[in-house]
Design a protein around this motif. Structure first.
Motif, PDB file in Angstrom:
ATOM      1  N   PHE A  92       1.144  -1.456   0.436  1.00  0.00           N
ATOM      2  CA  PHE A  92      -0.406   0.105  -0.267  1.00  0.00           C
ATOM      3  C   PHE A  92       0.744   1.409   0.396  1.00  0.00           C
ATOM      4  O   PHE A  92       0.069   2.275  -0.476  1.00  0.00           O
ATOM      5  N   PRO A  93       2.070   1.533   1.144  1.00  0.00           N
ATOM      6  CA  PRO A  93       2.555   2.466   0.726  1.00  0.00           C
ATOM      7  C   PRO A  93       3.781   2.770  -0.969  1.00  0.00           C
ATOM      8  O   PRO A  93       3.288   3.932  -1.047  1.00  0.00           O
ATOM      9  N   GLU A  94       3.699   1.382  -1.564  1.00  0.00           N
ATOM     10  CA  GLU A  94       4.648   1.880  -2.854  1.00  0.00           C
ATOM     11  C   GLU A  94       2.862   2.413  -3.501  1.00  0.00           C
ATOM     12  O   GLU A  94       3.324   2.530  -4.111  1.00  0.00           O
ATOM     13  N   LEU A  95       1.732   2.027  -3.115  1.00  0.00           N
ATOM     14  CA  LEU A  95       0.525   2.598  -4.215  1.00  0.00           C
ATOM     15  C   LEU A  95       0.225   4.383  -4.058  1.00  0.00           C
ATOM     16  O   LEU A  95       0.469   4.891  -4.845  1.00  0.00           O
ATOM     17  N   VAL A  96       0.855   4.525  -2.816  1.00  0.00           N
ATOM     18  CA  VAL A  96       0.346   5.818  -2.256  1.00  0.00           C
ATOM     19  C   VAL A  96       1.733   6.472  -3.130  1.00  0.00           C
ATOM     20  O   VAL A  96       2.098   8.381  -3.893  1.00  0.00           O
ATOM     21  N   ARG A  97       3.102   6.137  -2.907  1.00  0.00           N
ATOM     22  CA  ARG A  97       4.064   6.404  -3.831  1.00  0.00           C
ATOM     23  C   ARG A  97       4.199   6.778  -4.943  1.00  0.00           C
ATOM     24  O   ARG A  97       4.238   8.241  -5.511  1.00  0.00           O
ATOM     25  N   ALA A 109       3.962  10.072  -7.495  1.00  0.00           N
ATOM     26  CA  ALA A 109       5.408  10.485  -8.206  1.00  0.00           C
ATOM     27  C   ALA A 109       4.700  10.916  -9.142  1.00  0.00           C
ATOM     28  O   ALA A 109       4.871  11.363 -10.234  1.00  0.00           O
ATOM     29  N   TYR A 110       3.447   9.809  -9.771  1.00  0.00           N
ATOM     30  CA  TYR A 110       3.344   9.773 -11.646  1.00  0.00           C
ATOM     31  C   TYR A 110       1.875  10.814 -11.105  1.00  0.00           C
ATOM     32  O   TYR A 110       1.377  11.438 -12.259  1.00  0.00           O
TER      33      TYR A 110
END
Length: 165
Positions: A67-72, A76-77
């Motif tokens: 989930f933190p990767e999805l937030v990142r 970012a994009y």
């Protein structure tokens, strides 16, 4: 009575036995679900944008890890037009409050759709959580990642839908 129920269960199982999960090159099925914020998430309205659809649950340890990767990724994009749509299997959760607490914990900046009856999960023929689907600007599935996704795998999937230099 149980004979009829068993027959119905077998019929339903047989109807999906030959069905294949949505994969690269297929048009993404429509997602039209209520969101945690009280609006509606409609995948067709995101056409023209690259989209990452994450099928997840609060009870799923790999979902919590990614989930933190999805937030990142959204941070970012997002300015380049990317949308992250997190589809929660609400029909597999204890309560909507549990979903809200999870989302608040990560300060998720993206839409969280509540799949109350498993419609989106069935439309995509999701076989397990987490599953991450990368959809291009034309609404075509470019990549499907089943299971936990690493930072590198997420970036590879994004490269199939983003114009990254």
């Amino acid at each position: 009575m149980w004979h009829r129920m068993a027959l119905i269960a077998l019929t339903l199982a047989a109807s999906t036995t030959n069905a294949q999960p949505v994969g690269p090159g297929a048009r993404a099925p429509e997602v039209d679900l209520p969101t945690l914020a009280g609006s509606r998430a409609q995948l067709s309205k995101l056409r023209g944008h690259p989209v990452v659809v994450s099928f997840w649950g609060t009870w799923c340890p790999p979902c919590r890890t990614e989930f933190p990767e999805l937030v990142r990724v959204q941070a970012a994009y997002g300015p380049a037009g990317l949308f992250v749509l997190a589809v929660n299997g609400r029909d597999q959760e204890m309560s909507t409050k549990t979903v809200q607490q999870f989302v608040d914990e990560f300060s998720a900046p993206f839409q969280v759709a509540l799949d109350d009856h498993g419609r989106a999960r069935r439309a995509f023929l999701i076989q397990g959580l987490p599953t991450t689907v990368f959809i291009d600007t034309g609404g075509m599935v470019r990549e499907v990642h089943r299971g936990p996704i690493t930072h590198e795998e997420l970036e590879r999937g994004l490269a199939t839908i983003l114009k990254v230099k």
